[in-house]
Design a protein around this motif. Sequence first.
Motif, mmCIF file in Angstrom:
data_model
loop_
_atom_site.group_PDB
_atom_site.id
_atom_site.type_symbol
_atom_site.label_atom_id
_atom_site.label_comp_id
_atom_site.label_asym_id
_atom_site.label_seq_id
_atom_site.Cartn_x
_atom_site.Cartn_y
_atom_site.Cartn_z
ATOM 1 N N CYS A 173 -11.073 13.228 -40.942
ATOM 2 C CA CYS A 173 -12.157 12.965 -42.127
ATOM 3 C C CYS A 173 -13.037 13.382 -41.146
ATOM 4 N N HIS A 175 -16.248 12.053 -41.009
ATOM 5 C CA HIS A 175 -17.087 10.972 -40.498
ATOM 6 C C HIS A 175 -17.026 10.290 -38.898
ATOM 7 N N CYS A 176 -15.884 10.313 -38.442
ATOM 8 C CA CYS A 176 -15.448 10.941 -37.105
ATOM 9 C C CYS A 176 -14.475 11.496 -36.364
ATOM 10 N N CYS A 193 -9.812 6.271 -43.890
ATOM 11 C CA CYS A 193 -9.360 6.679 -42.204
ATOM 12 C C CYS A 193 -9.504 5.160 -41.535
ATOM 13 N N CYS A 196 -12.069 4.654 -38.437
ATOM 14 C CA CYS A 196 -13.590 4.192 -38.629
ATOM 15 C C CYS A 196 -13.498 3.230 -40.186
HETATM 16 ZN ZN ZN Z 1 -12.717 8.501 -39.351
#
Ligand code: ZN
Length: 235
Positions: A173, A175-176, A193, A196
């Motif tokens: 991912c 983002h996380c 995801c 997140c």
């Molecule tokens: Zn994520």
Amino acid sequence: MEKHTHQFLKKQAVYWLKKKMTDLCAAEVKLFIKRKKRTADAVGINMKRKEVRIIEVKTSRSDFLRDDVLFDKNGYHTACHYAYLLTPEGMLQKDELPAGYGLLEADISGEITVVRSPVKNKAASLKLETLIKRTGRAATNAYLFQEETRLSKDRTDNMYEKDPIAFLQRLTCQHCRKRDTYLSADGADTAVCRFCSKEIAIKHARPYTISTYNEDFLETLQKCREDAHLPVSPG
Ligand SMILES: [Zn+2]
């Protein structure tokens, strides 16, 4: 069969080197010997003694006879200090060995015996530093690859990979930064995801395909469901 034996012996070669040398060992080390690209089956380096050993695995006589690198004037034995052939028991006679090479034999359980010791090459054509660099790279790659395959073993052995409708992939991912396994449709650009709940762009997620599934898989799965007398639709 030959391929599996080769893989097995290569691993035994690294274990043997580890036992003898201890500092840095790896399989499939890419080298350039006099500008020619070679891949040594196993390399072991003793830092204190500044000695490099290369082991070439041969699993059949035909494999041995068609390998012209062994007898080449720029073969593995010229690049390092000690070169060996590793074969199953009784495959080669000592007088068949290329000049300077030692002979190791592995029994059925992979236990290695030194049949002939190699002659030390006092003027290795590759610098110790180069050999350390190349062997270090191979060892690092092997570690990273093992991590990925350990987490993504395909237990279907890609039986259903032809004309897939779905992909089982490892994705990271954006983002996380968490990496996990996702099942997505053929042609899908994104996945959600699991951690997140944000959208993962698949092409930027270092996708690693574990397995692919086709219609045949779906049919087989449906058949299993019928055989198990499960209700036609869940819930
Ligand atoms: Zn994520």
